[in-house]
Design a protein around this motif. Sequence first.
Motif, short mmCIF file in Angstrom:
data_model
loop_
_atom_site.label_atom_id
_atom_site.label_comp_id
_atom_site.label_asym_id
_atom_site.label_seq_id
_atom_site.Cartn_x
_atom_site.Cartn_y
_atom_site.Cartn_z
N SER A 506 0.73 -1.14 -0.21
CA SER A 506 0.04 -0.20 0.02
C SER A 506 0.86 1.15 -0.21
O SER A 506 0.44 2.38 -0.39
CB SER A 506 -0.92 -0.02 1.36
N GLN A 528 -3.34 -2.62 -4.03
CA GLN A 528 -3.76 -1.94 -2.99
C GLN A 528 -2.80 -0.78 -2.77
O GLN A 528 -3.12 -0.02 -1.50
CB GLN A 528 -3.52 -2.78 -1.71
N GLU A 530 -1.52 2.77 -2.25
CA GLU A 530 -2.00 4.08 -2.19
C GLU A 530 -0.96 5.26 -2.44
O GLU A 530 -1.24 6.23 -2.68
CB GLU A 530 -2.65 4.22 -0.67
N GLN A 552 -6.46 2.27 -6.01
CA GLN A 552 -6.41 3.01 -4.65
C GLN A 552 -5.42 4.25 -4.53
O GLN A 552 -5.11 4.67 -3.40
CB GLN A 552 -6.19 2.03 -3.36
N LYS A 554 -3.38 7.31 -4.12
CA LYS A 554 -3.75 8.55 -3.56
C LYS A 554 -2.59 9.23 -3.96
O LYS A 554 -2.65 10.43 -4.02
CB LYS A 554 -4.00 8.64 -2.17
N GLU A 578 -8.70 8.02 -7.32
CA GLU A 578 -8.53 8.60 -5.89
C GLU A 578 -7.32 9.31 -5.69
O GLU A 578 -6.97 9.81 -4.88
CB GLU A 578 -8.23 7.23 -5.21
N LEU A 641 -2.89 11.63 3.51
CA LEU A 641 -3.80 11.42 2.73
C LEU A 641 -5.15 12.30 2.61
O LEU A 641 -5.69 12.23 1.71
CB LEU A 641 -3.96 9.79 2.98
#
Length: 850
Positions: A506, A528, A530, A552, A554, A578, A641
């Motif tokens: 992530s 996954q 991010e 996902q 970000k 995202e 985030l």
Amino acid sequence: MKLKMGYAVMLLIVFLCHEVSSISILPHKHQTISLLKFKQSFTIDPSASYFLSWDTSRDCCSWNGVVCDGITGHVIELDLGGSGLVGTIDSNSSLFQLSHLQTLDLSRNNFSNSHISPEFGKFSSLKHLDLSGSYFSGQIPSEIFHLPNLEALYLENNDQLSGHFPKIKWNSSASLITLHLSGVNFSDNLPESIGYLTSVRYLYLSDCNLRGPIPESISNLTRIESLDLQINSLNGTIPSGVFSLPLLISIYLRDNQLQGQLEDFKSNSLNEILLDDNQLQGHLPHSIQNQVSLSWLDLSFNNFSGRVDVSLFSNLIQLRHLSLSYNNISLTNDNNITLPDSLVELELAACEVKELEFLRSAKLLRQLDLPNNKIQGRIPGWAWSNWNLSMTYLNLSHNMLTSVDLIPLQSLQIIDLRSNLLQGSLPIPPNSTTYFFISHNNLTGEIPSSICNLTSLVMLDLGRNNLRGEIPQCLGNITALEVLDMHHNNLSGNIPTTFRNGSSLSSLNFHGNKLEGKIPQSLTSCKQLEVLDLGDNHLNDTFPVWLGTLPQLKVLSLRFNKLHGPIRTSRIENMFPELRIIDLSYNAFSGNLPSSLFQHLKAMRTIDLSMEASRYDGDRYYQDSIAVVSKGYEREVVRILFLYTTIDLSNNKFEGHIPTIMGDLIALRVLNISHNGLEGPIPSSLGSLSLVESLDLSCNHLVGEIPAQFASLTSLEVFNLSYNHLEGCIPQGNQFQTFENNSYEGNDGLRGFPVSKSCGDDHVSGTKSAVSGQLDDEDSNSEFLSDFRKAALMGYGSGLCIGFSIVYFMISTGKPIWLARIIVELEHKIMMGRRKKQRRQRNCRRRNNH
């Protein structure tokens, strides 16, 4: 005579058996119907086996969860806890026909949208009522509190349940033993009536939104064994009588706003004391050492002060958990005493601990939390030996340790050695390790490939060291790995290409190394992912548009690399859905700004009012961070985030106009497209960026006026339009009153505050100079100027030779003074233009370096 007497007795027995049989059989039919109706009013999972015994061919007293009185035949117990009921219970439910119930358990079902009916108050024989965890809502009916024989009431874990704590004496207060209302929203002060519950042994009122002080009447609960008022908003001091309650075993007052000093503990029966997360102060009471039954003591996150000697706890031979973290205390060991060998968990963060000798007897330690202390040198050898088979959690971060060669703890799962003075090569923890943090040290050498033997790794943080060499390719094969952080080392070579399907990754942070080559397309297997930070490396590639397929993602930072070419996006409709931070600054991207990319950024096009900083606290052990340029300064932002929404495309080679669609990205807080070759006017649509705090369009070739819509950007704190070709009046009001000259320098056409030129009457008059006599009447020469311009145009169109011939002819027949003046002015403008361009480039370079 004896035969007649025997015959009479036999007849009597037969009669009585018939009567008892009639009594026991008659209610069964009625109860069976009531129970079946109750069951049929719900939806039940067909696979659930709980109700398989509810067969009308059998006596209902033999059904699962049903208990009947052996003499009367009445149903006295109904236990349907966790039986999978889904539906509602209203006041007409057949349940309330079972009037002889003494025990009723409906916990852990789904009665969503059901209120607790006042009909529950008609169960006059009820002793045990459990409605916990079943999604009841609305007010608690007061009838429940007045059930005359109630001994135990469980209503906890019903988040939508509310009410008022009774402020009078209850009818059942003389018999009530257990009261569990945790999670019910009372939104009120805890009343003095709590003191009427003199028979209560177990009182649980945690997370009830209770306010105000703890009433003194709580000292009347002389039979209480467990008192739980944690996670509320209680304030004031703890009543002095609480620690004198003779049977009190457990007291939970953590996470409130309690103040004052602790009274002496006069009760010697205490087993658990949880007072953490309050505002308690003063010295720890010496009476702690008399609590020989104490197994759990947590006083962390308060304002206790003074010296605390280890001897205070040495007699507590049953102590298993001790936490004094984050107070203002200093732990001392003046008598060289060790803590009891019963200790399993120890938390002494920020307690000025200097050595570990006081732990020599604690051979059962499983969790040791000693960050932010003053422990120096090496971890002693006896420690590794004592804790080899027991230790699962070790946190010695933010100390002054200088070396750790080996970590021989076979059961270790979490190890945190961040922010020490560790030197030498990277120590490899045991294969059981899941979380390994050793960033912010002075480790050198290469990362051994044996680290890939830690196949259970979830988080690996090696950032801020001096590690060199290549990143082991095998790290991409650890599918459990969620965080891989190696930022700010001297790592070289290529990024691992072995990421594969099923990856849990992530967060990937390789920022600030010397990595080369391309961005591996195998990252698309990390569904996954991010946070991806590959900034400040030597990557040489085009824009990795395929990263847009990561659902996902970000945060994307590719700043300070050798990335180049135009930014093209895919025709896939849902790209970067995202993404909230994109930083492509300091590369060599070219072409127009990518309108098609901005069209995809859905997370930047909507303002989520519920998206606050508190929504993202990061993992307990790790928080993502990223370097961003915000408000003119580079900073490392933690908990990123939901805090920042940023686009930074500065210091590239972008051309063309600023796309108007950028005004649709209304969630933006930072927009930086400075130091490019952008031209044309500033689109007025940027005035829709109502949340923007930093807007930098400097060092481009923008023309026209500053849009008047910018005056509505009330969140704007940093605004930079310097070194463009802007003109006209600077908007006034709101934030524009706070910006200084450096926001506008290098735009000679701008007028108004704070630049010197007035934005009113722009006509500038001046006195005639001495040269005016030589110019005579300027109007009389306008015909010559017109002819000269024509000649220049003819020369441009016919070729320089013919053009100069025409000019020579006009000079020989015209007025050479005028021509000399024009040539001088043209030369002056050309020279000034060159100097201005050089000055602009120099200033922009200086800003870049800064």
